[in-house]
Design an enzyme around this catalytic site. Structure first.
Site, PDB file in Angstrom:
ATOM      1  N   ARG A 156       2.963  -5.383   7.743  1.00 52.31           N
ATOM      2  CA  ARG A 156       3.773  -4.703   8.759  1.00 52.31           C
ATOM      3  C   ARG A 156       3.690  -5.443  10.100  1.00 52.31           C
ATOM      4  O   ARG A 156       4.670  -5.675  10.755  1.00 52.31           O
ATOM      5  CB  ARG A 156       3.285  -3.263   8.900  1.00 52.31           C
ATOM      6  CG  ARG A 156       4.342  -2.322   9.392  1.00 52.31           C
ATOM      7  CD  ARG A 156       3.929  -0.898   9.174  1.00 52.31           C
ATOM      8  NE  ARG A 156       2.496  -0.726   9.508  1.00 52.31           N
ATOM      9  CZ  ARG A 156       1.940   0.425   9.808  1.00 52.31           C
ATOM     10  NH1 ARG A 156       2.672   1.512   9.823  1.00 52.31           N
ATOM     11  NH2 ARG A 156       0.656   0.520  10.073  1.00 52.31           N
ATOM     12  N   SER A 199     -11.060  -2.119  -9.258  1.00 59.16           N
ATOM     13  CA  SER A 199     -12.414  -1.796  -8.807  1.00 59.16           C
ATOM     14  C   SER A 199     -13.231  -3.054  -8.584  1.00 59.16           C
ATOM     15  O   SER A 199     -13.065  -4.049  -9.277  1.00 59.16           O
ATOM     16  CB  SER A 199     -13.132  -0.921  -9.835  1.00 59.16           C
ATOM     17  OG  SER A 199     -14.470  -0.719  -9.401  1.00 59.16           O
ATOM     18  N   GLU A 244     -18.782   6.768 -10.831  1.00 55.63           N
ATOM     19  CA  GLU A 244     -19.452   6.050  -9.723  1.00 55.63           C
ATOM     20  C   GLU A 244     -20.212   7.045  -8.831  1.00 55.63           C
ATOM     21  O   GLU A 244     -21.363   6.809  -8.452  1.00 55.63           O
ATOM     22  CB  GLU A 244     -18.377   5.297  -8.928  1.00 55.63           C
ATOM     23  CG  GLU A 244     -18.830   4.617  -7.644  1.00 55.63           C
ATOM     24  CD  GLU A 244     -17.635   4.013  -6.880  1.00 55.63           C
ATOM     25  OE1 GLU A 244     -16.879   3.215  -7.463  1.00 55.63           O
ATOM     26  OE2 GLU A 244     -17.450   4.350  -5.701  1.00 55.63           O
ATOM     27  N   HIS A 267     -13.334   6.410 -13.315  1.00 57.03           N
ATOM     28  CA  HIS A 267     -14.338   5.394 -12.954  1.00 57.03           C
ATOM     29  C   HIS A 267     -15.046   5.826 -11.666  1.00 57.03           C
ATOM     30  O   HIS A 267     -16.270   5.776 -11.562  1.00 57.03           O
ATOM     31  CB  HIS A 267     -13.653   4.026 -12.771  1.00 57.03           C
ATOM     32  CG  HIS A 267     -14.486   3.018 -12.032  1.00 57.03           C
ATOM     33  ND1 HIS A 267     -14.667   3.054 -10.659  1.00 57.03           N
ATOM     34  CD2 HIS A 267     -15.232   1.965 -12.465  1.00 57.03           C
ATOM     35  CE1 HIS A 267     -15.464   2.074 -10.293  1.00 57.03           C
ATOM     36  NE2 HIS A 267     -15.820   1.393 -11.369  1.00 57.03           N
ATOM     37  N   ASN A 268     -14.254   6.231 -10.688  1.00 56.53           N
ATOM     38  CA  ASN A 268     -14.859   6.609  -9.410  1.00 56.53           C
ATOM     39  C   ASN A 268     -15.704   7.877  -9.537  1.00 56.53           C
ATOM     40  O   ASN A 268     -16.746   8.002  -8.885  1.00 56.53           O
ATOM     41  CB  ASN A 268     -13.775   6.800  -8.347  1.00 56.53           C
ATOM     42  CG  ASN A 268     -13.320   5.471  -7.781  1.00 56.53           C
ATOM     43  OD1 ASN A 268     -13.374   4.448  -8.464  1.00 56.53           O
ATOM     44  ND2 ASN A 268     -12.875   5.462  -6.550  1.00 56.53           N
ATOM     45  N   LYS A 317      -8.942   4.762 -13.329  1.00 56.01           N
ATOM     46  CA  LYS A 317      -9.691   4.340 -12.125  1.00 56.01           C
ATOM     47  C   LYS A 317     -10.329   5.553 -11.434  1.00 56.01           C
ATOM     48  O   LYS A 317     -11.459   5.490 -10.949  1.00 56.01           O
ATOM     49  CB  LYS A 317      -8.759   3.602 -11.150  1.00 56.01           C
ATOM     50  CG  LYS A 317      -9.410   3.274  -9.789  1.00 56.01           C
ATOM     51  CD  LYS A 317     -10.585   2.358  -9.943  1.00 56.01           C
ATOM     52  CE  LYS A 317     -11.370   1.926  -8.755  1.00 56.01           C
ATOM     53  NZ  LYS A 317     -11.394   2.535  -7.496  1.00 56.01           N
TER      54      LYS A 317
END
Ligand code: 6PG
Length: 478
Positions: A33, A128, A189, A185-186, A182
């Site tokens: 941007r 990730s 985590e 996954h988190n 994902k």
């Protein structure tokens, strides 16, 4: 020179992915941007590969070979929609828009459906590995159409982390599947970090082992079944001494854990799917509790602990290692269970062995364990739950006595171990022959005529609690 892929959004993650692509031989068109970020990247790293500098999205689109591939790396939420809205009129059927941020999978499903109507591919990609991973090789979890993967996959596989030479990138399923994977996954985590925190707290508070000494323990643990990136960096953080005060670094950090939302999303989704993801939920709640500083300060004055004393077993450190291992395994089992539930709900053909294989390198939860998890799901007979895979059923059973001792000691000493203890409850709940859910069913039938099933007959029943308590067969309408 036409570029093979364009990247818009050149904050650290976007810039590093763009550099990774260029370092791997792709010509990358850059857009941001504010053009200053583009120029800063080119000034510092322009010699790493072939970049095309663009100032507008139109220039970015014009610089790309067809079908175009445009990777968006901006903050999740409204900024992604805004970039899509600007891009869409500039694109042609067959072009591919890639969102590599931590977007919510429902947003990805919505965006994919909207762009598909215009014959554009929208690919939500889970990435990730943090900043370093983005540059050197992340774990990549792409969703979207299979067709788009044919064009995009080879590039993503090339820039991804490798495990024994195998790319940690594979198409995981249609529309929002990549972002869903994902997200889980988190969630894992979060749980992984919480169980590490609980191990640290128990070792320090119950056994009086100071951070520097613990760093050696974690380093040692990193050579065994717990071997993982998070265990490795735990040793690093615990070994670190604060330069200002000379104290252990961990003692000068405010004990309120932040969260950007992916852990919370995992739990909300688990609740919606009816998947018992208690370890991940407890780890999100633990961050929440840690952040309630006002209440915590008052409670320190007001609430009594009545802690007891405990004779710790001689090899308490080993006990804690086993409790950590078992709880970690439960978190993985719960996360994977959630993937199975989501596959049913959204019609994704998630291949659990392939997903585990993607997490073996590059990502934050990378761990030796994941290779064994992959093998468990690659077997002809897929386990109904990770804990039921023969290798894991055996290893977790071996940890149970130590796990119970650690939870009991922590409870006795007033050390909160929400994931150690809830994971043990999950394990016991799973293997228990009779659960008190039978009583819950009885209560539901009494106050709401919600009906129940019998252990000894087919059908749905209701007891006439307010009458003569006889039993009638019922049509289950609840
Ligand atoms: C990764 C990480 C990364 C980030 C998360 C968690 O896989 O590279 O998961 O995406 O660390 O967003 O952040 P919070 O702890 O702030 O929720």
């Amino acid at each position: 020179m036409s570029a093979q892929i364009g990247v818009t959004g050149l904050a650290v993650m976007g810039a590093n992915l763009a550099r990774n692509l260029a370092r791997n031989g792709y010509t990358v068109a850059l857009h941001n941007r504010s053009v200053e970020k583009t120029d800063a990247l080119l000034d510092k790293h322009g010699d790493e590969g072939d970049f095309v500098r663009t100032e507008t999205l139109q220039e970015l689109v014009d610089s790309l070979e067809k079908p175009r591939r445009v990777l968006i790396m901006v903050k999740a939420g409204a900024p992604v929609d805004s970039v899509i809205d600007q891009l869409e009129p500039l694109l042609e059927p067959g072009d591919i828009v890639i969102d590599a941020g931590n977007s919510h999978y429902e947003d990805t499903r919505r965006r994919e459906a909207a762009l598909a109507k215009k014959d554009l591919h929208f690919v939500g990609v889970g990435v990730s590995g943090g900043e370093e991973g983005a540059l050197l090789g992340p774990s990549i979890m792409p969703g979207g159409s299979r067709e788009s993967y044919d064009s995009l996959g080879p590039m993503l596989e090339k820039i991804s982390a490798k495990y024994n030479g195998e790319p940690c990138c594979r198409w995981v399923g249609t529309d929002g599947a990549g972002h869903f994977v994902k997200m889980v996954h988190n969630g894992i985590e979060y749980a992984d970090m919480q169980v590490i925190g609980e191990a640290y707290d128990v070792l320090r508070t119950a056994a009086g082992i100071e951070p520097a000494e613990q760093a050696k323990i974690f380093t040692d643990w990193n050579t065994g079944t717990l071997s993982s990136f998070l265990i490795e960096i735990t040793a690093e953080v615990l070994a670190h001494t604060d330069a200002r005060t000379g104290k252990p670094f961990v003692d000068v950090v405010v004990d309120s854990a932040g969260q950007k939302g992916t852990g919370r999303w995992t739990v909300v989704s688990a609740l919606e799917l009816g998947s018992p993801t208690s370890g991940i939920a407890e780890s999100v709640f633990a961050r929440g509790l840690s952040s309630q500083r006002g209440q915590r300060e008052l409670a320190q004055e007001i609430l009594q602990g009545h802690e007891g004393s405990v004779d710790l077993p001689e090899d308490f450190v080993e006990d804690v290692r086993l409790a950590l291992y078992a709880s970690k395994l439960v978190s993985y089992a719960q996360g994977i269970d959630m993937l199975t539930a989501a596959a049913g709900e959204y019609g994704w053909e998630l291949k659990l062995d392939e997903i585990a294989s993607l997490w073996r390198a590059g990502c934050i939860i990378r761990a030796e364990l994941l290779d064994d998890i992959m093998k468990a799901y690659a077997a002809e007979e897929k386990p109904a739950n990770l804990l039921l895979a023969p290798a894991f059923a055996e290893s977790i059973a071996g940890a149970v006595p130590a796990w119970r001792r650690v939870v009991a000691a922590a409870v006795q000493l007033g050390i909160p171990v929400p994931v150690f203890s809830s994971s043990l409850a999950y394990y016991d709940g799973l293997r228990r022959k009779r659960l008190p859910a039978a009583l819950t069913q009885g209560l539901r039938d009494l106050f709401g005529a919600h009906t129940y099933n019998r252990v000894d007959a087919d059908g749905t029943f209701h007891t006439l609690w307010g009458e003569d308590r006889s039993e009638v067969e019922a049509v289950d309408t609840h």
